[in-house]
Structures are given as C-alpha cells and as structure tokens.
Enzyme design. Structure first.
Site, mmCIF file in Angstrom:
data_model
loop_
_atom_site.group_PDB
_atom_site.id
_atom_site.type_symbol
_atom_site.label_atom_id
_atom_site.label_comp_id
_atom_site.label_asym_id
_atom_site.label_seq_id
_atom_site.Cartn_x
_atom_site.Cartn_y
_atom_site.Cartn_z
ATOM 1 C CG ASP A 80 77.498 62.810 101.815
ATOM 2 O OD1 ASP A 80 78.812 62.398 101.483
ATOM 3 O OD2 ASP A 80 76.645 63.699 101.534
ATOM 4 C CG ASP A 122 78.849 62.525 97.097
ATOM 5 O OD1 ASP A 122 78.804 61.647 96.472
ATOM 6 O OD2 ASP A 122 78.503 62.705 98.204
ATOM 7 C CB SER A 470 70.247 65.427 98.273
ATOM 8 O OG SER A 470 69.966 64.338 97.767
#
Length: 565
Positions: A80, A122, A470
């Site tokens: 990210d 992630d 987030s």
C-alpha cells in the site's frame, strides 16, 4: 504415487519436461515426487517482502527433506504505502487479483500438486487464499512476520501508522517537517509487515482461524526463531497434505469462515478483512455471505484484545500471550470446533492444546476489552448494499451524526477543501469515485480522514466514502466502502451538497434524507460515462471485470454484468 503432476511416461510432454528439469538438476526419481509450488512475492520495493528469499530457499530444503520437490514461483508484490502513489491508489487492491492469477497461471499450467505460500503484506495473504480456493490443490500458508519498530527520543514507540497519521497534521502545525522526518526515520527497524493490528497481521490471524496455517504461527516476529521453526516444518506438512489429499475446499467451509469472522471481531481487526474473506469465500464456491456473518456475530463477539492503535498493547505482547490460537481458545463454545485444518486435526483439537499466556492481553469472551463491536456493517438508504465502520476498542464517540453533505469526487479536492477551511463542523464529507470501478481498483480515503484529524474536525465532521480505509483505525465517524459505489447506479452517486445525511451506529444505519421523487429525478438526469482509467493497461481491464465489493471485488466473467452509469 497418483499425482496429477505425474504425466504419462514416454509422452511428448513428459519427455520435454524431463529434459527441462534435468537441466535444473532434478533426477529421474524426482519426477515422481510431489511437486510443490513455493509462492514467493519477494520484492525490493518494501521491507514487507525484503526477507522472503531466504525463507523460500529454506522451504525448498524442507520440502526436499520431506520427499517432495519444491519450485519457487514469483508473483506481484502489492504494498500500500509504495504502490498507492500511482493510478490514484488503484494498483493496490487490483494487484491482489493479479497475484491470484499469477499463481493460477503457473500452478495450473504446470499441474503442480500443492503450494506453500509465503504470506506477508496486506494483499498477499488474501490473494494466496483466493488462489488456494480457486485451484483447490493442498495449500499451506506460512506467515512471514511483522517488522520491528523504533522509539523517539522521548522513549515513545513509533511505527509506520504513526507516520501516516501524523503526516495529516503537518499542514495544520500539529507536527514540524523535521519531526515528521525523525518519525519516518525511526518507524521501521527490520523486515516484515506493519506492526499494528492492520490488514497484514489481521489476515495472518484470519489464515490461522481458517485452518490454513500450521498451528500457533500467527502473528510472528519476522526472522524470529518461531518463524523459522514454522518454515522448517512446512515441508513435511505440505507433503503430508498432498498425500492425504487435504484440499482447501474441504477446509474453507462455512464453519471456517464463521470462525474467521469471530476472530476478526475478537482482535478488533482490519475492516479490509471483510472484502478479502468475501473474495476467498467466492473463490471457494461456498455461497457464504461474509458481510452477513459480521452482522450476526457483532451481537455476541466483543473485542478480546486491544493491539495498537486500538489500545495500548503491542503486537509483541499479543504474540507472547498466545496470538491467534489463544484468541480462538478464548472464544470458548462460540468456536466451531468441527472445522477442518490443513494438518488434519479439527480446530477443536488445535485449540485444546493452546495456552493463553496473559488473560489481560487476550481476554476470555465473558470479560472483553470493550463493550461494542469494532467492525460494524451498516446499511440504510445511503448504503443499501452495506458499508463498514471501524471503531477502536476504547474510544467513546457519539453513536449518531446528523449533518449536511459536502460532496467531493476525488481525494485531492477533498484534501484541498479541508486545508482551505471549506469543510465546516456539522457537515458530512462525502468522498466518492474511489470504489473498485470508480478509481478503478479502490482509492485510499485515509489521507482525507487523517487531514480532518489534523484540522481538529474529527469530532465535528463525519465521512462517507466508497474508498478504502486504513486497516488499522480511523478517526471519528467514518462510513467506508459504501455499496453500491459512486460509479455505479445507487444513492451515493446522486448525493448533492446540502443533502441531509443521518448516521446511527446504534441501529447500524446510514440514511440519505432526500425525497424519493427528487432522487428519482436525479437518477434520470445522471449521464452515462465511460469506465475511468483509459482504454489500455491493467486498470481499465480490472474496471471492466471487477465484481462489486459485496462479492469481494473478485474478477468476473461476462455472465455477471455490472453496468456503470
């Protein structure tokens, strides 16, 4: 052995493959052994992946010692904080599906027998789980650990999420440029994923709750003895799984998804786990509605831990207290013990041997850390499909917000308006065009949320967005991932400045208080437009192929049309 990788001897494909593999040093005996893909998303772009190459080599040795043959394969490595710079952030989520297809192309093309996937940042864990569910070959997820972080001169701990949040304060005088640089320099002191209970650590816990890891391996310090023990144990585990034909679709059952959802609620995990779990469920063909599971278990499962930034506990304390396995044990009778695991024993048997090292860090279900769910699925006339609100364990906030809309169609415009004092207390900042189709690939809305925090508006302005937030925590009332997104037919796309919006977290509703006749007129006036992103390249292909978030934002065929307006 009856393995799909054992091609008919003497056939052209057998002969040419034999020649290729002989050139790599494989013997005639190796040709008949279980052939295992070692899925490595190594990359020099970020510390999340920088330590994976030695791990891949050790897994290959472990597979060989167990009687198999390991083949390292590479995938895209979504991160990210680095890859969100281009394409309005759209390359990050969309790369999850690229990763899944990377794996499919090699494992299916070569007809390999199983996979060991090195889980890190992630999107790698969900992409690997999606591939496992789609291909249905025995798969083991190895969580490769979280990074160490530093401290300021004051002794205060500082990590990457602190840097992300404080950057939103810079233009409002909340931190100096030199202070921000100092935090940035000290935030990361080793390889691995972000240290908070963000998407990466949450998905590592999810993988264990689904039964797809070795027991007691999530979360884990990167390059620790515990991580290396799991790496060395991976070979025997995956070879046994292949020989026993333990396929992911026998593990990724509705019971497994229920356990994973309860685990996320118990750890106050990332809201991004919702769409990722839905994507895995869709690839597994289970028909499970993950959003509905979150709604169901929000009534009974409260946060049992409070890892930063949800509370003051560190991820190291959480790991030392027993991690994911201890959380599953503390769920007690709520846990579905019959769920299967990749190592063969039912989940109840795994949990029976778990030890909760500190019940103040990981509480029992009867004595939770907070009295409200922290991942809240809401609906209403503004979000008829659903939306998600992330709450921290301890913060107290008003359960309702009623205000007038201030609408933005991109994040830079919203940021400029906040910095220019245009956004005022009592308003609902509506940020749209950041969904999987609209960006395409999902844009990040967290910078806008953190800018509001820096401007001192957190308690006075609510946010409604179709963008990604987030994975850790948001400030104030933030309604994210609204379905349908603004680029598709639905109420979010026709909200106008001055419309009244009501948000009630107690009843779990977000409503657009505009007359139905007026909304009908707006829908009729709304002009059709092309899917954004241009005519060539990956992102427009993604925009034309992506399903709605309610289906996990997975890629679809032509039989499931989603028409932008």
């Amino acid at each position: 052995m009856n393995l799909r990788s054992n091609l008919p001897e003497g056939s052209p494909r057998w002969a040419t493959r034999r020649a290729q593999w002989h050139a790599l040093g494989l013997t005639a005996d190796d040709l008949t052994k279980p052939k295992i893909a070692i899925v490595n998303s190594s990359s020099g772009l970020a510390p999340c992946f920088s330590h994976l190459d030695p791990i891949a080599a050790a897994v290959k040795e472990s597979v060989a010692a167990a009687g198999g043959v390991g083949f390292e394969i590479r995938t895209v490595a979504p991160t990210d904080f680095i890859m969100a710079a281009g394409g309005s952030g759209g390359y990050v989520l969309s790369s999850r599906d690229l990763l899944t297809n990377d794996i499919e192309a090699v494992v299916e093309g070569a007809q390999l027998d199983g996979m060991v996937c090195l889980a890190s940042c992630d999107k790698t864990t969900p992409g690997q789980l999606m591939a496992a569910a789609r291909l249905d070959v025995p798969t083991l997820i190895i969580t490769c650990g979280y990074q160490s972080c530093g401290r300021l001169d004051t002794g205060e701990r500082v990590d990457i999420e602190d840097v992300f949040l404080q950057a939103g304060h810079l233009k409002f005088g909340g931190i100096t440029f030199d202070g921000l640089c100092d935090m940035s320099t000290r935030a990361i002191t080793g390889p691995g994923v972000c240290t908070g209970m963000g998407t990466a650590n949450s998905m590592h816990v999810v993988a264990e709750a689904l039964g797809m890891t070795l027991p007691g391996t999530a979360p884990v310090r990167a390059n620790s003895q515990a991580m290396w023990r799991a790496v060395r144990a991976s070979g025997p585990a995956i070879v046994e799984a292949v020989l026993a034909d333990r396929r992911p679709r026998t593990i990724l059952t509705p019971d497994a998804f229920a356990n994973a959802v309860m685990a996320v609620l118990a750890i106050s995990g990332s809201i991004n786990t919702v769409k990722h779990l839905q994507a895995v469920a869709r690839e597994a063909g289970t028909g499970v509605d993950v959003y509905a599971l979150f709604e169901r278990y929000a009534d009974t499962i409260r946060p049992l831990s409070a890892v930063r930034p949800n509370g003051e506990d560190t991820i190291e304390q959480f790991e030392d207290a027993g991690g994911a396995l201890a959380v599953l044990k503390q769920l007690g009778d709520s846990l579905i013990g019959e769920a299967a695991t990749v190592t063969g024993e039912p989940m109840a048997e795994r949990v029976a041997s778990a030890v909760v090292g500190d019940e103040q860090i990981i509480r029992p279900l009867a004595d939770p850390r907070g009295g409200h769910p922290t991942v809240v699925v809401i609906r209403g006339s503004l979000a008829p499909g659903s939306a998600i609100v992330k709450l921290s364990v301890s913060e107290e906030r008003a359960p309702t917000f009623d205000g007038v809309a201030r609408v933005f169609n991109d994040a830079p415009s919203a940021l400029a308006a906040i910095e220019g004092g245009v956004v005022r207390p009592g308003e609902v900042l509506v940020l749209r065009g950041l969904g999987p189709v609209g960006t395409p690939g999902m844009g990040m809305a967290s910078q806008t949320v953190f800018a509001l925090n820096g401007a001192g508006l957190t308690e006075h302005v609510a946010v409604v967005t179709d963008g990604q937030l987030s994975g850790l925590v948001n400030k104030g009332i933030v309604v994210g991932e609204v379905i349908p997104e603004g680029a598709l037919a639905g109420p979010l796309g026709v909200v106008e400045d001055g419309d009244r919006i009501s948000i009630d977290l107690t009843t779990r509703r977000a409503d657009l208080l505009v007359d139905e006749a007026e909304l009908t007129r707006r829908h009729e006036r709304r002009a059709r437009h092309e899917v954004p992103g241009g005519r060539s390249g990956w992102l427009p292909v993604y925009a034309r192929s992506v399903e709605p978030l309610a289906r996990g934002a997975t890629l679809r065929g032509n039989d499931l049309p989603v028409t932008p307006v």
